[in-house]
Structure formats: C-alpha cells, structure tokens
Design a protein around this motif. Sequence first.
Motif, PDB file in Angstrom:
ATOM      1  N   ASP A  37       0.996  -1.248  -0.026  1.00 61.41           N
ATOM      2  CA  ASP A  37      -0.001   0.058   0.145  1.00 61.41           C
ATOM      3  C   ASP A  37       0.764   1.487   0.052  1.00 61.41           C
ATOM      4  O   ASP A  37       0.543   2.380   0.719  1.00 61.41           O
ATOM      5  N   ASP A  38       2.028   1.321  -0.781  1.00 58.31           N
ATOM      6  CA  ASP A  38       2.785   2.415  -0.846  1.00 58.31           C
ATOM      7  C   ASP A  38       3.538   2.893   0.508  1.00 58.31           C
ATOM      8  O   ASP A  38       3.940   3.980   0.636  1.00 58.31           O
ATOM      9  N   LYS A  39       3.699   1.727   1.535  1.00 59.42           N
ATOM     10  CA  LYS A  39       4.242   2.284   2.747  1.00 59.42           C
ATOM     11  C   LYS A  39       5.403   1.490   3.058  1.00 59.42           C
ATOM     12  O   LYS A  39       5.578   0.453   2.673  1.00 59.42           O
ATOM     13  N   CYS A  72       5.588  14.988   1.100  1.00 57.53           N
ATOM     14  CA  CYS A  72       4.143  14.644   0.724  1.00 57.53           C
ATOM     15  C   CYS A  72       3.242  15.306   1.724  1.00 57.53           C
ATOM     16  O   CYS A  72       3.908  15.532   2.944  1.00 57.53           O
ATOM     17  N   THR A  74       0.731  13.697   3.124  1.00 60.97           N
ATOM     18  CA  THR A  74       0.046  12.364   3.645  1.00 60.97           C
ATOM     19  C   THR A  74       0.948  11.898   4.708  1.00 60.97           C
ATOM     20  O   THR A  74       0.383  11.272   5.860  1.00 60.97           O
ATOM     21  N   CYS A  75       2.285  12.197   4.780  1.00 59.95           N
ATOM     22  CA  CYS A  75       3.228  11.883   5.694  1.00 59.95           C
ATOM     23  C   CYS A  75       3.299  12.955   6.911  1.00 59.95           C
ATOM     24  O   CYS A  75       3.471  14.148   6.475  1.00 59.95           O
ATOM     25  N   THR A  87       6.150   5.653   6.651  1.00 58.37           N
ATOM     26  CA  THR A  87       6.067   6.738   5.528  1.00 58.37           C
ATOM     27  C   THR A  87       5.508   5.844   4.302  1.00 58.37           C
ATOM     28  O   THR A  87       5.736   4.980   4.035  1.00 58.37           O
ATOM     29  N   CYS A  88       5.075   7.052   3.264  1.00 59.07           N
ATOM     30  CA  CYS A  88       5.183   6.562   1.745  1.00 59.07           C
ATOM     31  C   CYS A  88       6.338   6.413   1.266  1.00 59.07           C
ATOM     32  O   CYS A  88       7.647   6.894   1.853  1.00 59.07           O
TER      33      CYS A  88
END
Length: 259
Positions: A37-39, A72, A74-75, A87-88
């Motif tokens: 999931d891109d993590k 970004c 989102t982090c 983190t992403c």
Amino acid sequence: MGLLSNRIDRGSLKPGDHIYSWRTAYIYAHHGIYVGDDKVIHFTRRGQEVGTGTILDFVLVSSGPSRGHVPCTTCTLTEESHGVVSTCLKCFLAGGVLYRFEYAVNPALFLAKARGGTCTLAVSDPDDIVVHRANYLLNNGFRCYNVFKSNCEDFAIYCKTGLLVLDHSTMGQSGQAVSIIGGPLAAVLSTPLRLVTTNVYGMAATAVGVYCASRYATDIGMRSDVVMMPVEDLTQRLETGSLGVAIPSLPALPSTPVS
C-alpha cells in the motif's frame, strides 16, 4: 543484480522487500521494509538518537532527505521524528533511487560486491513474517540508534531474518557500517608490510584481502554471535532492560553427509 547495487522499479516491489536508497553521495544508505500500500517501515534517527559521538554524526544522516525533496502531504513526520516510523515510499526515498537488498547470495557474488550494505549470505524469512515483525516494531519500538551497532540496516535485516547481535560491544548486522570501518582498518593492518617491502601492489592486495575477509566474517549469515529472537521477546527485553544480559546460543546446524 549489479555488482554495486540492485536498482529496481516500483512496479516490482512486493510486501516484505528490504529496500534502500543511497544518501550522502553514496557514503551511506537508508534502509527499510516495504509493507505494501505504498508504505515503508523504517528506523530513523533524525539527530535525536545516540550516534557515534563524533563528527560522523553530522555526515551520516542516513534518514535525512535529499536536497530539493519536498515531503508529501500525507506523511506527518517532522525533523524531530525518530525511532521506527511508517511513511509513503516517496518520502522514504526522499528524492533518491530505489534499490532492493538481496538475501542468500552466493559467497563469490558477495565478495565481488565491493560495497557493503547491498546483500547478505543470510536467508530471508517468508514475506508475511517479515511484514509482521516490521509492523510489530512500529507499534512497540526498536533499540536505541547507533550508526555502527543499531542502525536502519540492522533494523531491516532483523525484520528479514529474526537474527540479532545482542552484545552491544561488538559490531551490529550492518554491512555498510563494516564497509565504513573496514576500509581504514585494512589500510592500517597492511601498513606493517612497509617494513619488509616497498611493493605498492603487494600492500594494496593485502589491504583488499583484509577488507574482504572482514566483510565476509562479519556478515550476519556467517557470524556465530547472533541469536534468533522472536519479535515479541525482543520488545519485552527492551521494556525490562534485559536485552544484553544473556546471549543464548543458536542451535547447531545439522551437518551435511559427505558422499
């Protein structure tokens, strides 16, 4: 797999991969575990944990972003964030290139890769176990950061193998730490040859031999001073302060019959 690094594209990533990205002009790399999931779950220091106590602490900021990298939205990490974090992938790479750490490589390839911190002789556990360890440590914490004994590569290798060096008076699992120390050490150990020879090629060959031997002997897949420790036991020992009190021995591997 290249001789220096194993560069990959994002499309080939799978949960449980040990990935890294070079920092500080290829002097040091930042390592983590991709969990899907891109993590990415990784172990950072951000200047907050204990490092070497020397000028290297200002040079080897492995988890610091590359120049020009814009975090970004989102982090939520800040410059004060430290410890095990999620983190992403973009923020983990911080403007760098994506590489995958290789496991169970043959000794010839291991020695051919002159730069440590890119592969190991050790065998990885199944991906679901690797992801479980990373998530468990995200919620429960890892050891105190030390650039030579407990860094981001040590964290990722533990997640992949479950192997841990308990004695903090010795070098940790990190191959890149061995490379940083091994080069100058090899040069020092080859210096006495000047008393018996002035052959530059002979001294260089000796230095290379010492360096390769140190990398091989300290690889997590070859060491005898490591233990297989369940992640739940690791965090319990951290809580009670008994991590380095006793070092149980690994069971002996069954011998292979000679035909």
